[in-house]
Design a protein around this motif. Sequence first.
Motif, PDB file in Angstrom:
ATOM      1  N   LEU A 171     -11.135   6.007  10.340  1.00  0.00           N
ATOM      2  CA  LEU A 171     -10.864   5.723  11.745  1.00  0.00           C
ATOM      3  C   LEU A 171     -12.174   5.406  12.445  1.00  0.00           C
ATOM      4  O   LEU A 171     -13.234   5.921  12.079  1.00  0.00           O
ATOM      5  CB  LEU A 171     -10.167   6.906  12.411  1.00  0.00           C
ATOM      6  CG  LEU A 171      -8.836   7.355  11.803  1.00  0.00           C
ATOM      7  CD1 LEU A 171      -8.118   8.305  12.751  1.00  0.00           C
ATOM      8  CD2 LEU A 171      -7.943   6.191  11.445  1.00  0.00           C
ATOM      9  N   SER A 172     -12.088   4.575  13.476  1.00  0.00           N
ATOM     10  CA  SER A 172     -13.311   4.061  14.078  1.00  0.00           C
ATOM     11  C   SER A 172     -13.095   3.758  15.550  1.00  0.00           C
ATOM     12  O   SER A 172     -11.965   3.522  16.002  1.00  0.00           O
ATOM     13  CB  SER A 172     -13.760   2.792  13.332  1.00  0.00           C
ATOM     14  OG  SER A 172     -14.777   2.118  14.035  1.00  0.00           O
ATOM     15  N   PHE A 218      -1.145  11.022  12.675  1.00  0.00           N
ATOM     16  CA  PHE A 218      -1.339  12.441  12.383  1.00  0.00           C
ATOM     17  C   PHE A 218      -2.367  13.054  13.330  1.00  0.00           C
ATOM     18  O   PHE A 218      -2.182  14.166  13.851  1.00  0.00           O
ATOM     19  CB  PHE A 218      -1.781  12.598  10.930  1.00  0.00           C
ATOM     20  CG  PHE A 218      -2.016  14.030  10.514  1.00  0.00           C
ATOM     21  CD1 PHE A 218      -0.945  14.835  10.152  1.00  0.00           C
ATOM     22  CD2 PHE A 218      -3.295  14.558  10.497  1.00  0.00           C
ATOM     23  CE1 PHE A 218      -1.160  16.155   9.763  1.00  0.00           C
ATOM     24  CE2 PHE A 218      -3.515  15.874  10.115  1.00  0.00           C
ATOM     25  CZ  PHE A 218      -2.445  16.681   9.751  1.00  0.00           C
ATOM     26  N   VAL A 219      -3.466  12.329  13.554  1.00  0.00           N
ATOM     27  CA  VAL A 219      -4.530  12.847  14.424  1.00  0.00           C
ATOM     28  C   VAL A 219      -4.029  13.022  15.852  1.00  0.00           C
ATOM     29  O   VAL A 219      -4.297  14.033  16.508  1.00  0.00           O
ATOM     30  CB  VAL A 219      -5.755  11.907  14.381  1.00  0.00           C
ATOM     31  CG1 VAL A 219      -6.757  12.263  15.475  1.00  0.00           C
ATOM     32  CG2 VAL A 219      -6.420  11.977  13.017  1.00  0.00           C
ATOM     33  N   LEU A 260      -3.221   3.638  10.287  1.00  0.00           N
ATOM     34  CA  LEU A 260      -2.211   3.939  11.301  1.00  0.00           C
ATOM     35  C   LEU A 260      -1.531   5.272  11.011  1.00  0.00           C
ATOM     36  O   LEU A 260      -1.228   6.040  11.935  1.00  0.00           O
ATOM     37  CB  LEU A 260      -1.173   2.815  11.347  1.00  0.00           C
ATOM     38  CG  LEU A 260      -0.186   2.875  12.518  1.00  0.00           C
ATOM     39  CD1 LEU A 260      -0.917   2.835  13.845  1.00  0.00           C
ATOM     40  CD2 LEU A 260       0.809   1.724  12.425  1.00  0.00           C
ATOM     41  N   LEU A 261      -1.303   5.571   9.740  1.00  0.00           N
ATOM     42  CA  LEU A 261      -0.722   6.860   9.375  1.00  0.00           C
ATOM     43  C   LEU A 261      -1.638   8.003   9.806  1.00  0.00           C
ATOM     44  O   LEU A 261      -1.185   9.004  10.382  1.00  0.00           O
ATOM     45  CB  LEU A 261      -0.486   6.908   7.861  1.00  0.00           C
ATOM     46  CG  LEU A 261      -0.039   8.257   7.276  1.00  0.00           C
ATOM     47  CD1 LEU A 261       1.295   8.684   7.877  1.00  0.00           C
ATOM     48  CD2 LEU A 261       0.057   8.173   5.754  1.00  0.00           C
ATOM     49  N   ARG A 282       0.824  -1.212   0.000  1.00  0.00           N
ATOM     50  CA  ARG A 282       0.000   0.000   0.000  1.00  0.00           C
ATOM     51  C   ARG A 282       0.857   1.260   0.000  1.00  0.00           C
ATOM     52  O   ARG A 282       0.430   2.320   0.472  1.00  0.00           O
ATOM     53  CB  ARG A 282      -0.939  -0.027   1.207  1.00  0.00           C
ATOM     54  CG  ARG A 282      -1.733  -1.319   1.314  1.00  0.00           C
ATOM     55  CD  ARG A 282      -2.845  -1.251   2.331  1.00  0.00           C
ATOM     56  NE  ARG A 282      -3.942  -0.442   1.872  1.00  0.00           N
ATOM     57  CZ  ARG A 282      -5.086  -0.298   2.553  1.00  0.00           C
ATOM     58  NH1 ARG A 282      -5.250  -0.925   3.699  1.00  0.00           N
ATOM     59  NH2 ARG A 282      -6.051   0.469   2.089  1.00  0.00           N
ATOM     60  N   GLY A 283       2.048   1.129  -0.557  1.00  0.00           N
ATOM     61  CA  GLY A 283       2.974   2.256  -0.583  1.00  0.00           C
ATOM     62  C   GLY A 283       2.428   3.466  -1.312  1.00  0.00           C
ATOM     63  O   GLY A 283       2.602   4.608  -0.876  1.00  0.00           O
ATOM     64  N   VAL A 284       1.734   3.237  -2.443  1.00  0.00           N
ATOM     65  CA  VAL A 284       1.193   4.359  -3.220  1.00  0.00           C
ATOM     66  C   VAL A 284       0.131   5.093  -2.414  1.00  0.00           C
ATOM     67  O   VAL A 284       0.114   6.340  -2.356  1.00  0.00           O
ATOM     68  CB  VAL A 284       0.625   3.855  -4.558  1.00  0.00           C
ATOM     69  CG1 VAL A 284      -0.074   4.988  -5.293  1.00  0.00           C
ATOM     70  CG2 VAL A 284       1.735   3.262  -5.423  1.00  0.00           C
ATOM     71  N   GLU A 285      -0.777   4.346  -1.795  1.00  0.00           N
ATOM     72  CA  GLU A 285      -1.823   4.970  -0.987  1.00  0.00           C
ATOM     73  C   GLU A 285      -1.218   5.776   0.154  1.00  0.00           C
ATOM     74  O   GLU A 285      -1.657   6.891   0.455  1.00  0.00           O
ATOM     75  CB  GLU A 285      -2.757   3.897  -0.431  1.00  0.00           C
ATOM     76  CG  GLU A 285      -3.504   3.129  -1.501  1.00  0.00           C
ATOM     77  CD  GLU A 285      -4.203   1.903  -0.933  1.00  0.00           C
ATOM     78  OE1 GLU A 285      -4.645   1.955   0.228  1.00  0.00           O
ATOM     79  OE2 GLU A 285      -4.293   0.891  -1.651  1.00  0.00           O
ATOM     80  N   LEU A 286      -0.204   5.199   0.805  1.00  0.00           N
ATOM     81  CA  LEU A 286       0.438   5.904   1.908  1.00  0.00           C
ATOM     82  C   LEU A 286       1.082   7.196   1.426  1.00  0.00           C
ATOM     83  O   LEU A 286       1.009   8.230   2.105  1.00  0.00           O
ATOM     84  CB  LEU A 286       1.497   5.006   2.550  1.00  0.00           C
ATOM     85  CG  LEU A 286       0.976   3.812   3.349  1.00  0.00           C
ATOM     86  CD1 LEU A 286       2.115   2.882   3.725  1.00  0.00           C
ATOM     87  CD2 LEU A 286       0.257   4.278   4.607  1.00  0.00           C
ATOM     88  N   GLY A 287       1.713   7.151   0.259  1.00  0.00           N
ATOM     89  CA  GLY A 287       2.338   8.356  -0.277  1.00  0.00           C
ATOM     90  C   GLY A 287       1.331   9.447  -0.570  1.00  0.00           C
ATOM     91  O   GLY A 287       1.564  10.631  -0.273  1.00  0.00           O
TER      92      GLY A 287
END
Length: 691
Positions: free
Chosen positions: A453-454, A486-487, A481-482, A399-404
């Motif tokens: 998030l939940s 941040f939150v 998790l990213l 999921r590297g692209v999504e994370l970026g």
Amino acid sequence: MRFFFVSIFAALLLAHPAQAGTLERAGMEKNFPPPLVVGERDDRLPIWPILKQEAGSYEVVAYAFESIDFARIPGFGGTAPNLLIALAPDGTFRDAKVIAHHEPVFLEGLGSEPLFAFVEQYVGLSARQPIRVGRPNARGSGAAPATTVDGISMATASTRVINETMLAASLAVAREKLGFGAVNAGLRVEAKPDVEPLSLAELERRGWIKRWRIAPAEVDAAFAGTGLADPDPGPPDEPFAALTLAYLNVPSIGRAILGEAAQARLMREIGPGGHAVLVISSGRWSPIPEDFLLGSVPERLTIQQGGLTVNARDAAWERRDLAPDLAAGPWTLLKIGDAAGFDPSAPWSLSVKVTRERGQIFPEKVAREIATEYRLPPELFTREVPDDGPSWTDSWRARGVELGIIAAALGLLVPVLARQDALVAQPRPFGLFRLGFLAFTLGFVGWYAQAQLSIVTLVGAARALFQTGDFGFLLYDPPSLLIWGFVLATLVVWGRGTFCGWLCPFGALQEFFAFFAKPLRIRQITVPPRLDRALRQVKYAVLAAILLAAALGSPLADGFSEIEPFKTAITLYFVRSWPFVLYAVGLLALNLFVYKGFCRYLCPLGAGLALAGRLRLLDWIPRRAECGSPCQLCKVRCRYGAIEPSGQIDYPECFQCMECVTIIGDPHQCVPQVLAAKRGKHLVPQPVAAE
């Protein structure tokens, strides 16, 4: 508020211990009915041998166990899934079933059937191989290797937890019962290309070409106690069988037997990571019968290493003359694939299966195996153990692209919110930016990346805290998790609003739905202040009830968590049973009349963030002395009710929409600035600390 902290304290006192396996003999017998027989449970470990009658005796066909006894890896419900696994002696999965799970996406969501089907894919695969979770339907389309199982849309993280549980528990049992669990999966051992020309005589002297003579007495000893004597013993000085074995990948061996060109051609045909073992037979009995089929798996020959059978089949190699000193009888060239985990630098054995019969009308066959060891010096090989890291790293790579993309979006959001005199001060451009970012949050973060998030994550964390102590399940969902990281960071700067106002996909969906109020001529209701204050406390009570149930190990936590419509509206795209869809749609309809009523009054995650947000370091929203008295414009415009009549900001209820910041910086909207301009003065807004 007091009720919330009292509830958590009670949970600390009453937390339940971790769960263990639940199946006793009756449960095992139900899952392994006749003709299978459940043996006696192991004295040391909760492992049950599963037996089947073969040739008058019972043989172990599998070892059955519950994953919870060997691998407690918490899922996203906070508790570890429990799987029933039957591992065959050769390391393959004979059976795999789900006993219990608390994965939120399957509970009253997708339903448990997709999870059951996912686990069934492991039957026939080998625990000796690294098994990975691929895309949905990848195997059916032929796009995935044999060591990949199809993933499930909307349940990527949960299926990776199940996969890790399956492999971790199986390898733990394999170490105890099968002797291979300690070996690194994916080990690559290759013969060095260095060539030392050696004669056949020298190779035989060194034991690199092994001559194995099986005496009749050795075979008779194997059948001792069965009443089966050799019907045709033959001359006493003649061996029962004479075999020659050699590992052909080593150039010094392969070239001496096949010749340089043929050995090179063989290496090309078996491919990288493949192995070739030559077995030549002579003597009155041969493990390679006349009707032996090229390309088949020999019934009478087995290669074993570390107590496990290595998958090997005839390579269908063109039958040409071997070296004259070796070509004494029928022969086979056994090919071992790179997925078998075979290590030629470690000792391995070749066994032959001899079968005898007794009885005439209904003859009973009795088989026995006789083995010999073969070993080569480790110096002839190079060993490579791939270091892919823990299994959760697969999720991060995949999921590297999504994370970026998400990281870039978060990197853009911070300066926009921090520099209040820039984009925020321009009402129209900032309004367009906010709409665009909310569309990104709903479409990409929510529906595409599945990073809503939940409260379910907090439930899982509570269960891990009080029951398992393992928070590793969080690592299997990197986008979420990213955003969590941040939150949590922005909580101490701005408070709850960064998530609730910008990064909550369901919150964004509500904002878009609110646009329909005007064309539908729906007039939104202003909740009376006293009732509004009372309703805001409901979300804290809901949060306390959910976390208390989770800490006590109660399944009610999963039911209470359904007060969130996130799973229905975001995770499952409204594809769910009608009561849940009706509830989610009802909350969106309520939003037309009471703006973000769910977020303000019911959301347990919002309550948790509001509590944590009280640790913020800044009262960052600028205020003027005139705010609240006499000016009430920001309070009237704030649809969240987060501005007090005094003009102070109620930060736990602020959603960081920035509308009041835009107003106070706009000389055409801010009433004190408009009045000051008429008097020829200029006002500079200053933050005012909350009381």
